[in-house]
Design an enzyme around this catalytic site. Structure first.
Site, PDB file in Angstrom:
ATOM      1  N   ARG A   1       0.829  -1.214   0.000  1.00 43.05           N
ATOM      2  CA  ARG A   1       0.000   0.000   0.000  1.00 43.05           C
ATOM      3  C   ARG A   1       0.854   1.251   0.000  1.00 43.05           C
ATOM      4  O   ARG A   1       0.542   2.239  -0.683  1.00 43.05           O
ATOM      5  CB  ARG A   1      -0.941   0.020   1.216  1.00 43.05           C
ATOM      6  CG  ARG A   1      -2.007  -1.050   1.159  1.00 43.05           C
ATOM      7  CD  ARG A   1      -2.837  -1.065   2.423  1.00 43.05           C
ATOM      8  NE  ARG A   1      -1.976  -1.300   3.582  1.00 43.05           N
ATOM      9  CZ  ARG A   1      -2.217  -0.876   4.818  1.00 43.05           C
ATOM     10  NH1 ARG A   1      -3.315  -0.181   5.074  1.00 43.05           N
ATOM     11  NH2 ARG A   1      -1.411  -1.140   5.797  1.00 43.05           N
TER      12      ARG A   1
ATOM     13  N   ASN B   1      -6.108  -2.693   2.622  1.00 41.72           N
ATOM     14  CA  ASN B   1      -6.026  -4.149   2.790  1.00 41.72           C
ATOM     15  C   ASN B   1      -7.427  -4.705   3.011  1.00 41.72           C
ATOM     16  O   ASN B   1      -8.183  -4.171   3.824  1.00 41.72           O
ATOM     17  CB  ASN B   1      -5.166  -4.515   4.003  1.00 41.72           C
ATOM     18  CG  ASN B   1      -3.686  -4.425   3.736  1.00 41.72           C
ATOM     19  OD1 ASN B   1      -3.239  -4.392   2.593  1.00 41.72           O
ATOM     20  ND2 ASN B   1      -2.908  -4.383   4.800  1.00 41.72           N
TER      21      ASN B   1
END
Length: 93
Positions: free
Chosen positions: A21, A40
């Protein structure tokens, strides 16, 4: 003037716990003019939402699909849509 787009991508593979990320955010900021987030999911995937110029969204998608990312990308699924707005920057959620 560049067409504005919304891109939603689900990335499968070993993409959690590897900085995926953070690298996605850095890449989006590097491309420029993109807002959205990387998140996530409980099933092990990462969801990426990006809004901005279509060319910038395509560049981010190409990077995600190429696998030149942390971890291991086994595949991506994407949906293109019209921008909804509401994002100030590219965030990590």
């Amino acid at each position: 003037m560049s067409e504005e787009a919304r891109l939603v991508v689900w990335v499968r593979g070993q993409v959690q716990g590897v900085g995926f990320r953070w690298f996605t955010r850095a890449r989006a900021l590097e491309i420029g003019e993109l807002s959205g987030f990387a998140l996530n999911l409980d099933d092990g995937r990462v969801q990426v939402v990006a809004e901005g110029p279509r060319a910038g969204c395509q560049s981010l998608l190409d990077w995600l699909a190429r696998g030149d990312t942390p971890g291991r990308v086994d595949g991506v699924t994407e949906i293109w849509d019209t921008p909804r707005g509401g994002y100030d920057t590219f965030a990590i959620r």
